[in-house]
Structures are given as structure tokens and as C-alpha cells.
Design a protein around this motif. Structure first.
Motif, PDB file in Angstrom:
ATOM      1  N   ALA A 124       0.858  -1.188   0.000  1.00  0.00           N
ATOM      2  CA  ALA A 124       0.000   0.000   0.000  1.00  0.00           C
ATOM      3  C   ALA A 124       0.889   1.231   0.000  1.00  0.00           C
ATOM      4  CB  ALA A 124      -0.960  -0.001   1.172  1.00  0.00           C
ATOM      5  N   SER A 125       2.092   1.063  -0.574  1.00  0.00           N
ATOM      6  CA  SER A 125       2.977   2.197  -0.865  1.00  0.00           C
ATOM      7  C   SER A 125       3.133   3.166   0.310  1.00  0.00           C
ATOM      8  CB  SER A 125       2.420   2.882  -2.114  1.00  0.00           C
ATOM      9  OG  SER A 125       3.230   3.927  -2.513  1.00  0.00           O
ATOM     10  N   HIS A 126       2.707   4.414   0.090  1.00  0.00           N
ATOM     11  CA  HIS A 126       2.907   5.460   1.095  1.00  0.00           C
ATOM     12  C   HIS A 126       1.789   5.484   2.133  1.00  0.00           C
ATOM     13  CE1 HIS A 126       0.160   6.978  -1.907  1.00  0.00           C
ATOM     14  NE2 HIS A 126      -0.329   7.783  -0.975  1.00  0.00           N
ATOM     15  N   ASN A 127       0.778   4.614   1.972  1.00  0.00           N
ATOM     16  CA  ASN A 127      -0.384   4.677   2.874  1.00  0.00           C
ATOM     17  C   ASN A 127      -0.096   4.081   4.252  1.00  0.00           C
ATOM     18  OD1 ASN A 127      -2.465   4.231   0.005  1.00  0.00           O
ATOM     19  ND2 ASN A 127      -2.160   6.109   1.171  1.00  0.00           N
ATOM     20  N   VAL A 134      -2.771  -4.226  -3.819  1.00  0.00           N
ATOM     21  CA  VAL A 134      -2.143  -5.039  -4.867  1.00  0.00           C
ATOM     22  C   VAL A 134      -1.876  -4.162  -6.079  1.00  0.00           C
ATOM     23  CG1 VAL A 134      -2.482  -6.918  -6.515  1.00  0.00           C
ATOM     24  CG2 VAL A 134      -3.210  -7.225  -4.168  1.00  0.00           C
ATOM     25  N   LYS A 135      -0.629  -4.232  -6.570  1.00  0.00           N
ATOM     26  CA  LYS A 135      -0.315  -3.598  -7.846  1.00  0.00           C
ATOM     27  C   LYS A 135      -0.041  -4.730  -8.836  1.00  0.00           C
ATOM     28  CE  LYS A 135       1.853   0.639  -6.009  1.00  0.00           C
ATOM     29  NZ  LYS A 135       3.073   1.469  -5.936  1.00  0.00           N
ATOM     30  N   LEU A 136      -0.592  -4.615 -10.044  1.00  0.00           N
ATOM     31  CA  LEU A 136      -0.427  -5.676 -11.044  1.00  0.00           C
ATOM     32  C   LEU A 136       0.541  -5.233 -12.144  1.00  0.00           C
ATOM     33  CD1 LEU A 136      -4.179  -6.689 -11.214  1.00  0.00           C
ATOM     34  CD2 LEU A 136      -2.321  -8.168 -10.451  1.00  0.00           C
ATOM     35  N   VAL A 430      12.392   8.181   0.829  1.00  0.00           N
ATOM     36  CA  VAL A 430      11.647   7.334  -0.121  1.00  0.00           C
ATOM     37  C   VAL A 430      10.328   6.936   0.536  1.00  0.00           C
ATOM     38  CG1 VAL A 430      13.802   6.469  -1.118  1.00  0.00           C
ATOM     39  CG2 VAL A 430      12.652   5.122   0.648  1.00  0.00           C
ATOM     40  N   ASP A 431       9.443   6.300  -0.203  1.00  0.00           N
ATOM     41  CA  ASP A 431       8.172   5.900   0.415  1.00  0.00           C
ATOM     42  C   ASP A 431       8.184   4.415   0.783  1.00  0.00           C
ATOM     43  OD1 ASP A 431       7.947   4.856  -2.136  1.00  0.00           O
ATOM     44  OD2 ASP A 431       5.807   5.234  -2.288  1.00  0.00           O
ATOM     45  N   GLY A 432       7.032   3.931   1.279  1.00  0.00           N
ATOM     46  CA  GLY A 432       6.950   2.587   1.847  1.00  0.00           C
ATOM     47  C   GLY A 432       7.311   1.455   0.910  1.00  0.00           C
ATOM     48  N   ASP A 433       7.157   1.638  -0.412  1.00  0.00           N
ATOM     49  CA  ASP A 433       7.555   0.562  -1.329  1.00  0.00           C
ATOM     50  C   ASP A 433       8.692   1.001  -2.251  1.00  0.00           C
ATOM     51  OD1 ASP A 433       5.933   2.298  -2.769  1.00  0.00           O
ATOM     52  OD2 ASP A 433       5.008   0.707  -3.967  1.00  0.00           O
ATOM     53  N   CYS A 434       9.273   2.168  -1.922  1.00  0.00           N
ATOM     54  CA  CYS A 434      10.523   2.627  -2.544  1.00  0.00           C
ATOM     55  C   CYS A 434      10.405   2.953  -4.039  1.00  0.00           C
ATOM     56  CB  CYS A 434      11.614   1.585  -2.315  1.00  0.00           C
ATOM     57  SG  CYS A 434      13.264   2.277  -2.370  1.00  0.00           S
ATOM     58  N   ASP A 435       9.250   3.503  -4.435  1.00  0.00           N
ATOM     59  CA  ASP A 435       9.195   3.981  -5.815  1.00  0.00           C
ATOM     60  C   ASP A 435       9.085   5.509  -5.888  1.00  0.00           C
ATOM     61  OD1 ASP A 435       6.594   4.091  -4.922  1.00  0.00           O
ATOM     62  OD2 ASP A 435       5.727   2.904  -6.551  1.00  0.00           O
ATOM     63  N   ARG A 436       9.137   6.174  -4.738  1.00  0.00           N
ATOM     64  CA  ARG A 436       9.142   7.638  -4.747  1.00  0.00           C
ATOM     65  C   ARG A 436      10.410   8.136  -4.066  1.00  0.00           C
ATOM     66  NH1 ARG A 436       3.510   9.855  -2.347  1.00  0.00           N
ATOM     67  NH2 ARG A 436       2.037   8.736  -3.657  1.00  0.00           N
ATOM     68  N   LEU A 437      10.852   9.303  -4.502  1.00  0.00           N
ATOM     69  CA  LEU A 437      12.058   9.880  -3.915  1.00  0.00           C
ATOM     70  C   LEU A 437      11.958  11.392  -3.891  1.00  0.00           C
ATOM     71  CD1 LEU A 437      15.194   9.671  -3.167  1.00  0.00           C
ATOM     72  CD2 LEU A 437      15.590   9.973  -5.606  1.00  0.00           C
ATOM     73  N   GLY A 538       7.533  12.630  -6.193  1.00  0.00           N
ATOM     74  CA  GLY A 538       8.797  11.919  -6.402  1.00  0.00           C
ATOM     75  C   GLY A 538       8.706  10.592  -7.124  1.00  0.00           C
ATOM     76  N   HIS A 539       7.545  10.316  -7.701  1.00  0.00           N
ATOM     77  CA  HIS A 539       7.290   9.106  -8.466  1.00  0.00           C
ATOM     78  C   HIS A 539       7.724   9.356  -9.895  1.00  0.00           C
ATOM     79  CE1 HIS A 539       3.825   6.250  -7.239  1.00  0.00           C
ATOM     80  NE2 HIS A 539       4.908   5.581  -7.510  1.00  0.00           N
ATOM     81  N   GLY A 540       8.753   8.742 -10.404  1.00  0.00           N
ATOM     82  CA  GLY A 540       9.079   9.019 -11.801  1.00  0.00           C
ATOM     83  C   GLY A 540      10.383   8.456 -12.282  1.00  0.00           C
TER      84      GLY A 540
END
Ligand code: NG1
Ligand code: ZN
Length: 734
Positions: A124-127, A134-136, A430-437, A538-540
Motif C-alpha cells: 500500500a505504498s505510502h499509505n 495489490v499492484k499488477l 523514499v516511500d513505503g515501497d521505494c518507488d518515490r524519492l 517523487g514518483h518518476g
């Protein structure tokens, strides 16, 4: 006749009458029926309360009541997949597992029979820590395409066998669309499936489709991955293979799926082991896939990319005394501008949001250590990361992480890492699943609550875009490719007005897309050869089109050939250098260096999706190449307008409908007019303040409405924000 057999007959009859023969049988009937049976059998367990109550109501045949309940429990396919309280996620995880298995087995845009994998990330990423999701991931390592969203949402929310079958029909239609609607191939596929246990490619090599599973560090993750695996297994062990990669970042899982496809493609393109028999080749292919999709391959790719990025720079620094010194000096001063005399960048303190990023960065550092030990490569000392806020330090994202830092404009503050520990350091989050910075710094000790913002400097996604885009523009220019490659930035409505102005002033093209990586990614891909994109949070990443990568590679080969021919000519003439010759050398060397830098950049970037780990390496590399550019200098490239972002809780956020990349709303009627009136009202600011902007949109990841305001001063922002919040409450409460 059993009820399931009756169901099949009824459905086939219905389909035949719709003349819909292409769709029939994409998902084998046995798997379809088993899936529907298991979904319906899902009981109201302690952990899963999502459908249990629905079933009771169904039994009571109280349609009205059921409708009411359904609205309450409906979980939308949001900005980035499904997300809700973890206790309601079990049936969704199960169904998503089945969806991913079908995607791997039956849907693939290109090389349909060969590139077969998909992925499920439980995060749940940053939540909040109590949420999960779930991300597919599709066969190319991207976010599963928009065409599947409706079907996924219907499938995950269906409560009766009929609803499930209907949703599966829609899902199959999306698969067929993905296959290019090729009736013959779909039929051929169906025949293959009934005669063999796995999918055969043209040369008879068995390539089983694979679903990769991964999860962030949330406690509920292990349970939900098991549920998702159960869902995938419904398709049958002989139809898909399951590979559980454990606790990984979201971008790592995307990378594994991407690397799987690449490995298979390369294997056949290079006709690897073509002298060997079918069994040996199959084993070779399996091994190749295993190596490519191992996490070591992921970390090595990024680490080696970073080392190559700073390589040329290092060579220049150590070039004193050799014949290239003059050349290097000219290049340094004339082409790249003056560099500062800083001896090195201070360490980067990374707040890992109490999440999986901590574990992943530790592994990256171990790879740098291993490279140094093995080859004595001193360059790996050129990155010093101080890791903070790991999974053992507290609940994920609580008072830390990039979302906290960016939205609150303040440094993290956790039990193990006080805000004070970030003061006067170079920092990133970074965020909880490390795709933002995001990068940030606090220049002085903060004493009062109010003074904290004054000292706090943020380089958010907009500033990451600027640094990366300007760097790439420079390298393309130096490589002599400026006229052949278009480069631009894709962003969202949340980008600061000062950012878009800065881009305009500097001639950098921008496009605004709807919120969500899938939308910005698409905009970057569709509009530019090199599309840089970052959401403000920071997602990109930067996307290089296939054509651009090939062009850079070809230019590199051509350049090297040209240079060696020239060297040969030089040797033959054995003449002493004239000024015109050395000028030619300068140009050639600059071009070569830029091409090598572009190649290293491509290698450092995760080609599948935005990735905080590869972004850290890229940004650190660029800052070093830019003469160890201090944080303050980067931050000062332009000055952000003050902004305010808040969340408003309403009864039903979906009553708000937006357009113009979500910068305006069309529903509920009157709300946009009210926002416009607030913005032009003299009671909030002078009418000459042209920078005022405000918009509202329903969140796709939380049950709230987001309000965004920017203006030339913080006080005006506050005033506008309060009024817009009131308008949202007024227009959305009926
Ligand atoms: P929502 O909740 O739809 O605003 C948030 C972010 C998106 C994106 C998604 C997915 C903001 C304003 N929105 O979406 O940019 O990152 O989460 O994680 O930050
Ligand atoms: Zn995330």
C-alpha cells in the motif's frame, strides 16, 4: 447434470447468441469454473469480512439491502491498483493472483508466445500501515494497462457467480484485445493448450509462463501473497509457474518481469545454443531467465550503471600529467562550464519510511562493497549512504517517508530518528515501497514549530525532473544528437506553477497528465523520444524510446570506429599535432564522452518503472558530474510558489468528476464556478496575483477529496484553501 455443467451450457448459449466466438475459451473452462467456485465459497472468516456479509444478504433475497451494502464495500481500482484496510484484502489478493496468472498465460502484446510473465506486488505504498493493496504488472514490466481496469474492478467486487462470469467475459475481451484480436492465433493457442501442458514456442522449446510475487515490509504482506498465489494456482500448476521474490521494492518486482521478457527475447534473437537439442536449450533458457530475474542482477545493473556514469569524470580527475591533460582541460572549461572545487559530496542520509527501501539499499551497498573488494574499484567509494528508518524502527510511513516529508514540508521524526538527526545534512526520503524519492535539507536547528518551514528546503519530483532533463539535454547536445531526439517533461496538476514557468523560460517542452504514474508514464512515452517524468511526490523516471536507445548505441559504435581510424591515420603520418587537429580531437572526445554518459544513464535507470534506488544513483551521479553541486544550488534553480494541500472527508468522493488533466471539475455542478469565484475574490488576495491556482479531485488511493492551492504567499494559500474546503463540503454533502 451438475450445476457447474449447467452454468457452462447456459453461458455458451448466451455467448453464441451474441456471436462472440473469439472470446470463448481464452481462460480454460476448468480453471474458470474452479475460480468462480472458490470465490463463491469464500466464507466470512475473521480476517476476511469483505464478502461474507454480502452472502448473507444474498441468501435473504433482499435486493434493496444488498445494493446498499454493495456500495459500501465496493473497492475501486484506484490510481495504482487496489488498496484498502488489510483485513478486507484477502479476496482481492486471491482474485488478483488469478488475474495475473491469466495475464502471464494468455496476454502479450509482442512475441506473444515467448515473452510471458506478469507480476503481483502486495503493497500500500505510502499509505497507512494498517492498509495493504495489490499492484499488477504486465508482461513488459509496466503497470497493467488501463484496458484491464474495468474488468479487474468488476472481478474483485463481484459477489455472485453470474457477476463473476460476466466480469471474466469482460476480462477475456481485454485479453483478446491485447493479443491484437487475432482469431486464428487465439484458436491455435487453445489447441496448444489442450494438447500440451505448457506453452510451446515455435522451435519446440517449452517456456512456461511465470507470475512473480513480491511484497513490501508490511506485516499483512506474507498472508496476502499466499492468498494471491492460491489465486494464481487455480489456473493450474501446468499452466503457470509461481516465483515468490519475498520482501522486495515495487520497482524490483517490475524489473524482474521486464528482465524475464528481455532474457527470452534475447535468447531467441541470438539463437543461443542453436546447435543443442530441445531439452538442453530449454534448460539453457530457464537458467538464463533465473539469472536475469535474480535480485543480484537488478542491483548489479544499477551499481555498474552508476560507476560507468561517474567513470569519465574520475578519469579526468586522474588525467594530470598524461597526454590528454590539455584536452581534458579544454573540455572541462569550454564545454561543461566551470566546476566547483568541492572535494566530494557529503553523505546522503536516506529516510527509508520504516519500509522495504532500507533492506534494498543495504543490498545495494553490499554490491558496491563486493565490487570494491573484488576489483579494488575505488569509484564505489564515491557513494556514501546513511540509511535511516528501516522496517524494525516502527510502522511503515509513520511520521516519515517521502509522502510525509513532501506533503508536510518537514523532516521525518520517528522514535529512532529524530528530526534533529537530519539537521545540516544532505537528505533524501523514499516511500513505503521505494518507488518515490524526494531530497531535502534543514539548514539550521529548528526550535519553534513555525520556524521549521523556513529552514526546510525540498527538492521534490519537479526539481528531480529539472535536474535530470537539463542534464540529458546537455548530453544530447554534446553527443550531436539534439536535432534528432525530442526531449520533454511530463508532469501532473500538482507540479508547482514556478516549475512550469521555469521550463517554459528555458525552452523545455512540458505536458500535463492526470495524476498517477500510469498516466504520466503514458504521456512521457507518447510525446517524446526521451520523456522525463516525475509526479511532485517523487514518483518518476526518464523513458528512452527503443529508437533512441538504438540510435545512441549506433552512434557510439560509429564514433569509436571513427576515432580508431583517425588514430591509425595519425600514427601513419606520425606528424606532430597542429591546432586544427587537436580541435577535431576535442570535439570527437566530447561526443564520445556524452554518448558513454547517455549509455550509463540508460543502464542506471530501471527500464520498467520509476525507482527510488535508481533515481538516487542517477541524481548522485549527476550532482557529482556537475562538480559536486551543493544541494542549495540545485534547490535555487527556481523558487517554488507557496502551496497548500489538504484532504477533505466527504460522504461520497466519487461525486466529483474532473477534466483538463484534473485541473478543473465538471461535477458536482456549481463547484468549479465556486472555486473560480474564490480565486478571483478580492477578500483572499489582490486580483493582480496571477499565480493563484486551486483544484480538487477525489483521491484514487484514499477515501478523501484532495484540495490543492498555490499562490504568491502562504497566507493567501491558507485563505483560499479554507474556502475551497468549505465549498467541497457544501457541494458534496447531499
Ligand atoms: P491519489 O490518492 O489518487 O491522489 C496518490 C498520489 C499519486 C500517486 C498515487 C499512487 C498525490 C497528490 N497523489 O494518488 O501521485 O502517487 O497516490 O501511489 O500525491
Ligand atoms: Zn510507492
Amino acid at each position: 447434470m451438475g450445476s457447474s455443467q449447467r452454468e457452462v451450457q447456459q453461458r455458451q448459449k448466451a455467448k453464441a447468441s451474441r456471436d462472440d466466438v473469439v472470446v470463448v475459451g481464452v481462460i480454460p473452462e476448468d480453471a474458470r469454473l474452479e475460480f468462480v467456485r472458490l470465490c463463491c465459497a469464500e466464507k466470512n472468516t475473521a480476517k476476511s469480512n469483505f464478502f461474507g456479509k454480502e452472502k448473507e444478504e444474498e441468501a435473504n433475497h433482499t435486493k434493496k439491502k444488498k445494493k446498499k451494502k454493495k456500495k459500501k464495500t465496493w473497492i475501486p481500482y484506484g490510481t495504482a491498483g487496489f488498496r484498502c484496510d488489510e483485513t478486507a484484502m484477502d479476496p482481492i489478493a486471491f482474485r488478483c493472483g488469478f488475474i495475473a496468472a491469466c495475464v502471464a498465460a494468455f496476454s502479450s502484446k509482442s512475441s506473444r508466445k515467448r515473452t510471458r510473465a506478469s507480476g503481483v506486488v502486495v503493497t500500500a505504498s505510502h499509505n497507512h500501515a494498517k492498509d495493504n493493496g495489490v499492484k499488477l504488472v504486465d508482461g513488459e514490466g509496466n503497470v497493467l494497462g488501463e484496458r484491464y481496469e474495468g474488468a479487474c474492478e468488476a472481478l474483485c467486487n463481484a459477489t455472485t457467480a453470474k457477476e463473476l462470469h460476466d466480469a471474466l467475459d469482460t476480462f477475456e475481451e481485454a485479453i483478446v484485445e491485447d493479443q491484437g484480436n487475432n482469431v486464428a492465433e487465439v484458436k491455435e493457442e487453445e489447441e496448444e493448450r489442450t494438447t500440451t501442458t505448457t506453452t510451446n514456442d515455435d522451435s519446440g522449446i517449452v517456456v512456461a509462463p511465470v507470475v512473480y510475487f513480491g511484497r513490501d515490509a508490511r506485516e499483512s504482506g506474507a498472508r496476502l501473497v499466499e492468498k494471491a498465489k492460491e489465486g494464481a494456482k487455480v489456473l493450474g500448476n501446468n499452466r503457470v509457474e509461481i516465483r515468490d521474490r519475498g520482501v522486495v521494492t515495487t520497482p524490483m518486482l517490475h524489473y524482474f518481469v521486464y528482465a524475464h521478457g528481455k532474457a527470452v527475447e534475447e535468447f531467441f534473437a541470438k539463437e543461443e545454443g542453436k546447435e543443442e537439442d530441445k531439452c538442453v536449450r530449454t534448460e539453457m533458457l530457464r537458467k538464463k531467465i533465473d539469472v536475469a530475474t535474480h535480485e543480484a542482477a537488478y542491483f548489479e545493473r544499477a551499481a555498474v550503471g552508476y560507476l560507468s556514469l561517474i567513470e569519465e569524470d574520475e578519469e579526468e580527475k586522474s588525467a594530470d600529467g598524461n597526454a590528454n591533460t590539455t584536452l581534458n582541460n579544454i573540455r572541462k572549461n569550454v564545454v561543461e562550464g566551470l566546476r566547483s572545487n568541492a572535494t566530494g559530496l557529503p553523505p546522503l542520509h536516506i529516510d527509508c519510511a520504516n519500509g522495504v527501501g532500507f533492506v534494498a539499499f543495504e543490498k545495494l551497498l553490499a554490491v558496491f562493497d563486493a565490487i570494491r573488494e573484488k576489483s579494488g574499484d575505488k569509484r564505489s567509494e564515491q557513494i556514501e549512504l546513511v540509511l535511516k528508518n528501516g522496517p524494525k524502527d516502527g510502522p511503515v510511513n509513520l511520521n516519515c517517508g517521502s509522502d510525509f516529508v513532501q506533503k508536510n514540508q518537514r523532516a521525518p521524526d520517528t522514535a529512532t530518528c529524530s528530526r534533529q538527526s537530519f539537521v545540516n545534512q544532505r537528505c533524501a526520503s523514499v516511500d513505503g515501497d521505494c518507488d518515490r524519492l524526494v531530497y531535502f535539507s534543514i539548514e539550521e536547528e529548528e526550535e519553534e514549530e513555525n520556524s521549521s518551514k523556513k529552514n526546510f528546503l525540498l527538492c521534490d519530483g519537479d526539481k528531480l525532473s529539472i535536474l535530470l532533463a537539463f542534464f540529458l539535454i546537455e548530453q544530447i547536445f554534446l553527443a550531436g544528437l539534439a536535432h534528432k531526439i525530442s526531449l520533454g517533461i511530463a508532469h501532473t496538476a500538482y507540479s508547482n506553477g514556478a516549475f512550469t514557468k521555469f521550463c517554459e523560460k528555458n525552452g523545455v517542452e512540458t505536458v500535463c497528465a492526470k495524476t498517477g504514474v500510469k498516466n504520466v508514464h503514458k504521456a512521457a512515452e507518447e510525446n517524446f523520444d526521451i520523456g522525463v517524468y516525475f509526479e511532485s511526490n517523487g514518483h518518476g523516471t526518464a523513458l528512452f524510446s527503443k529508437k533512441t536507445v538504438e540510435m545512441i548505441e549506433k552512434e557510439l559504435v560509429d564514433e569509436l570506429t571513427r576515432m580508431s581510424l583517425e588514430q591509425e591515420r595519425k600514427n601513419r603520418r606520425n606528424a606532430s599535432s597542429s591546432s586544427s587537429k587537436s580541435l577535431q580531437s576535442v570535439i570527437l572526445t566530447t561526443k564520445l564522452k556524452a554518448l558513454l554518459t547517455l549509455k550509463a544513464t540508460i543502464q542506471t535507470i530501471n527500464p520498467a518503472i520509476g525507482d527510488a534506488i535508481s533515481s538516487v544513483l542517477l541524481i548522485e551521479g549527476i550532482l557529482r558530474i556537475k562538480g559536486n553541486m551543493p544541494f542549495a544550488e540545485w534547490h535555487a534553480m527556481y523558487r517554488d510558489l507557496p502551496t497548500k494541500q489538504t484532504k477533505v472527508k466527504v460522504k461520497d468522493r466519487t461525486v466529483i468528476e474532473c477534466f483538463d488533466s484534473e485541473r478543473k471539475c465538471s461535477k458536482p455542478e456549481g463547484l468549479q464556478k465556486r472555486i473560480d469565484e474564490i480565486l478571483s475574490s478580492s477578500s483572499v488576495s489582490s486580483s493582480t496575483d496571477s499565480s493563484k491556482r486551486a483544484f480538487v479531485r477525489p483521491s484514487g488511493t484514499e477515501d478523501i477529496v484532495r484540495v490543492y492551492v498555490e499562490a504568491s504567499d502562504a497566507e493567501t494559500c491558507e485563505k483560499i484553501c479554507t474556502k475551497v474546503e468549505e465549498a467541497v463540503v457544501e457541494f458534496c454533502s447531499f
